[in-house]
Design a protein around this motif. Structure first.
Motif, PDB file in Angstrom:
ATOM      1  N   GLU A  18      68.875  70.009  15.864  1.00  0.00           N
ATOM      2  CA  GLU A  18      69.252  69.830  14.461  1.00  0.00           C
ATOM      3  C   GLU A  18      69.244  68.358  14.054  1.00  0.00           C
ATOM      4  N   HIS A  34      73.223  73.278  -0.563  1.00  0.00           N
ATOM      5  CA  HIS A  34      73.354  71.941   0.021  1.00  0.00           C
ATOM      6  C   HIS A  34      74.816  71.498  -0.017  1.00  0.00           C
ATOM      7  N   VAL A  48      69.688  70.420   8.711  1.00  0.00           N
ATOM      8  CA  VAL A  48      70.921  71.115   8.319  1.00  0.00           C
ATOM      9  C   VAL A  48      71.832  70.182   7.533  1.00  0.00           C
ATOM     10  N   GLY A  49      72.802  70.778   6.845  1.00  0.00           N
ATOM     11  CA  GLY A  49      73.821  70.008   6.155  1.00  0.00           C
ATOM     12  C   GLY A  49      74.764  69.349   7.145  1.00  0.00           C
ATOM     13  N   ILE A  50      75.500  68.365   6.680  1.00  0.00           N
ATOM     14  CA  ILE A  50      76.380  67.625   7.570  1.00  0.00           C
ATOM     15  C   ILE A  50      77.509  68.511   8.086  1.00  0.00           C
ATOM     16  N   THR A  90      70.719  63.056   4.679  1.00  0.00           N
ATOM     17  CA  THR A  90      71.751  62.739   3.689  1.00  0.00           C
ATOM     18  C   THR A  90      71.159  61.813   2.639  1.00  0.00           C
ATOM     19  N   VAL A 146      71.384  61.390  11.993  1.00  0.00           N
ATOM     20  CA  VAL A 146      71.863  61.497  10.615  1.00  0.00           C
ATOM     21  C   VAL A 146      71.076  60.465   9.809  1.00  0.00           C
ATOM     22  N   ALA A 149      70.427  69.926   3.030  1.00  0.00           N
ATOM     23  CA  ALA A 149      70.719  68.499   3.126  1.00  0.00           C
ATOM     24  C   ALA A 149      72.109  68.240   2.568  1.00  0.00           C
ATOM     25  N   THR A 150      72.512  66.977   2.577  1.00  0.00           N
ATOM     26  CA  THR A 150      73.822  66.559   2.070  1.00  0.00           C
ATOM     27  C   THR A 150      73.619  65.473   1.027  1.00  0.00           C
ATOM     28  N   ALA A 178      70.273  65.918  10.420  1.00  0.00           N
ATOM     29  CA  ALA A 178      70.936  65.938   9.115  1.00  0.00           C
ATOM     30  C   ALA A 178      70.282  64.930   8.175  1.00  0.00           C
ATOM     31  N   GLN A 192      77.243  71.673   9.070  1.00  0.00           N
ATOM     32  CA  GLN A 192      76.754  72.386  10.245  1.00  0.00           C
ATOM     33  C   GLN A 192      76.530  71.437  11.419  1.00  0.00           C
ATOM     34  N   MET A 193      76.079  70.217  11.120  1.00  0.00           N
ATOM     35  CA  MET A 193      75.877  69.218  12.169  1.00  0.00           C
ATOM     36  C   MET A 193      77.205  68.906  12.875  1.00  0.00           C
TER      37      MET A 193
END
Length: 474
Positions: free
Chosen positions: A39, A91, A224-226, A43, A185, A67-68, A41, A228-229
Motif C-alpha cells: 500500500e 477519499h 489507499v487513504g491515510i 496525500t 506517504v 487518496a487524502t 498513500a 487505511q494506511m
C-alpha cells in the motif's frame, strides 16, 4: 537587548526547533511512514482548487484509487461542492489550517481556533468531522501536542517540489517513480494559489501522477487513504510485537538471555542507536548556530570551553568580599563545548564520573580563562566568571560560589534544556533524570574577578587558590 535576544533564542528553540526535531526524527505524535506490503498513500495539500481538484478526482476515479486531501479552510468554504465530492467518492478529508500560515507565526490559541474553524466547515459540508491534520510545511509548535490530542497529525515520507511549475511533468514523474514503494506517504499539491507556489503547477502533478498510477498497478501496489494506511501499519506493528514476544520467550528457555548478559559485562562499552545519533547530530548543529549567533570564543588548547563577555541582567548577588554582582555589570560567561561533553559522557561509566571529569577540565581551563580576560573586549570591566550548570557539586573547591537561578521563564527553559542535555550526553542519562528529577536543578556558578585572576599564574600542577578543602563531587 541581549537578554531579549537570549530569551528569544531559547523560546524559539523550545517553541519550534525541538518540536520539529522530535516529531520528524522520533515520529512523536505524528504519522510519517507506513509499514505495509503493497500500500501507498497519496496525500494532497492546499486545495480544493476549482480547476485542478476536479481533474485530479477524475483521474483517481478512473484508476479506482483513494487518496487524502488536507484542505485549507477558506478554500473549503469557497468551494463546498468540491469538498462534498471528495467525501462522496470515498477519499479522506483532513485539516490544513483555515489559512495557509505557519504554526510558528501564530499564537497557540490562533492555531487552535483555525483548526476548529476548518473542522466546522468540513462537518457542515459532509456531516463528519475530520480526524487528521497536517500543519502547513509540516511545522508545529510545542503547544500543538497538547491542543491537538484529538487529531492524528500526519506528515509525509516523500515530497517532490511539485508546487514549482518549472520542474515539469517528466522530472516530477522520475522523482516520484524512484520513491514508488510500499509504506510511502507522498506529499503532493492540488492547488497552486498559496505563497511560494506556481498557479498552474498542479497540471504537472496530475500528468506525472497518471503515469505513477499506471506503474503502481503494474507492480501490484494499492493506493489507499491515510486511514487505511495507519490501520494496516498498526496491525503490522501488533503482529511484530507478538512475534518478538514469542521469540524472547523462546530465547529465555534456551538461556540466550544469560549469554547476552555475560557478553555485555565483558564488553561494557556504551553504545547509542541510530536515532540517538541523529539527535546528537542535530544537537551539535544547534550548538554551532548558538555559537554563531552569540559569537562564542574558544579558550585554552583542550577545546572543552568557550566564552563570551556580556552584561549580567539578573538580581543583585552578594559575592565573597565586598563584591556585589549587579544588573548591567559585565561577566565572562563560560560554555562547555557540547561535542566534547558528549565524548566525555560516552567514555564515562556514570553521571558521577562525568561530574568529576568536568571539574577536572574546569581546573585545567581556569588559568586560560584568567589569561583571556585581559585582551578580551570589555575584559577590564568584567566583575565575575559566570556559568549555569546542572552538575555543580565540587565547584566550590575551585573558587566558585553557587546560587539558585531566579525563578521565571529563563530558569524554566534552562532547566528543560539541561535535562535534555543530560539525556543526550550519556547512555544512563534517562535513568539519572528519572531518579534524580526532583534534585537535579541548574544553578549559577559565579567566581569573583579577583579569585579568577589568582588562577592566571597557576602552573601545570594546577594549584588552587587558598580556599576551602575540596568537596565531594556528585
Amino acid at each position: 537587548m541581549e537578554l531579549i535576544l537570549v530569551l528569544g533564542f531559547y523560546f524559539l528553540t523550545f517553541y519550534a526547533f525541538l518540536p520539529a526535531i522530535i516529531s520528524r526524527i522520533f515520529g512523536f505524535r505524528v504519522f510519517l511512514k507506513g509499514k505495509t506490503d503493497r500500500e501507498i498513500a497519496l496525500t494532497f495539500d492546499d486545495g480544493p482548487d476549482p480547476l485542478y481538484t476536479p481533474k485530479l478526482l477524475d483521474l483517481l476515479k478512473e484508476h479506482d484509487v483513494k487518496a487524502t486531501f488536507f484542505v485549507v479552510g477558506e478554500n473549503a468554504e469557497r468551494y463546498p461542492e468540491i469538498v462534498a465530492r471528495i467525501h462522496e467518492e470515498g477519499h479522506v478529508l483532513g485539516i490544513h489550517n483555515y489559512v495557509h500560515h505557519s504554526n510558528w507565526l501564530m499564537r497557540p490559541k490562533t492555531v487552535k481556533r483555525s483548526i476548529h474553524k476548518t473542522s466546522d466547515v468540513i462537518k457542515d459540508i459532509t456531516g463528519t468531522r475530520p480526524m487528521y491534520y497536517r500543519p502547513p510545511w509540516g511545522i508545529m509548535n510545542v503547544f500543538d501536542y497538547a491542543n491537538l490530542g484529538y487529531l492524528q497529525i500526519v506528515l509525509w515520507t516523500s515530497m517532490f517540489g511539485d508546487w514549482r511549475q518549472k520542474i515539469g511533468a517528466e522530472k516530477l514523474y522520475k522523482r516520484m517513480r524512484r520513491k514508488l514503494k510500499p509504506g510511502q506517504v507522498f506529499l503532493l499539491h492540488d492547488c497552486g494559489s498559496t505563497f511560494g507556489a506556481d498557479r498552474d503547477a498542479p497540471a504537472n502533478t496530475i500528468a506525472a501522477l497518471e503515469r505513477i498510477l499506471q506503474d503502481g498497478h503494474q507492480l501490484g501496489y494499492r493506493f489507499v487513504g491515510i486511514d487505511q494506511m495507519i490501520e494496516l501499519t498498526e496491525h503490522r506493528k501488533k503482529m511484530r510485537k507478538e512475534r518478538a514476544s514469542s521469540q524472547i520467550a523462546a530465547s529465555d528457555r534456551m538461556g540466550k538471555e544469560a549469554q547476552l548478559q555475560v557478553s555485555h559485562v565483558k564488553n561494557n562499552k556504551p553504545t547509542i542507536g541510530p536515532l540517538k545519533k541523529v539527535v546528537v547530530y542535530f544537537w551539535l548543529l544547534y550548538e554551532k548556530l548558538f555559537h554563531l549567533v552569540f559569537r562564542l570564543k574558544p579558550v585554552g588548547d583542550r577545546g572543552y570551553f568557550n566564552y563570551r563577555i556580556r552584561k549580567y541582567a539578573g538580581p543583585p548577588i552578594d559575592l565573597e568580599g565586598d563584591t556585589t554582582l549587579r544588573s548591567g555589570n559585565y561577566v565572562m560567561e563560560l560554555h562547555f563545548d557540547n561535542e566534547k561533553l558528549f565524548e566525555l559522557g560516552m567514555n564515562s561509566r556514570s553521571p558521577l564520573q562525568i561530574g568529576i571529569k568536568i571539574v577536572r577540565e574546569m581546573q585545567h581551563a581556569l588559568p586560560d580563562f584568567a589569561r583571556a580576560l585581559g585582551p578580551a573586549p570589555n575584559g577590564e570591566k568584567v566583575v565575575a566568571l559566570y556559568g549555569v550548570s546542572m552538575i555543580h557539586r565540587g565547584s566550590e573547591s575551585l573558587g566558585y560560589q553557587t546560587f539558585d537561578l531566579p525563578r521565571g521563564l529563563f530558569s524554566w527553559m534552562t532547566n528543560i534544556y539541561l535535562r535534555i542535555l543530560m539525556r543526550v550526553i550519556h547512555p544512563a542519562g534517562n535513568e539519572r533524570v528519572r531518579e534524580k528529577g526532583q534534585t537535579l536543578s541548574p544553578r549559577m556558578l559565579i567566581m569573583p574577578r579577583d579569585i579568577l585572576l589568582n588562577w592566571a599564574n597557576e602552573t601545570e600542577s594546577l594549584r588552587r587558590p587558598n580556599r576551602k578543602s575540596q568537596s565531594t563531587i556528585g
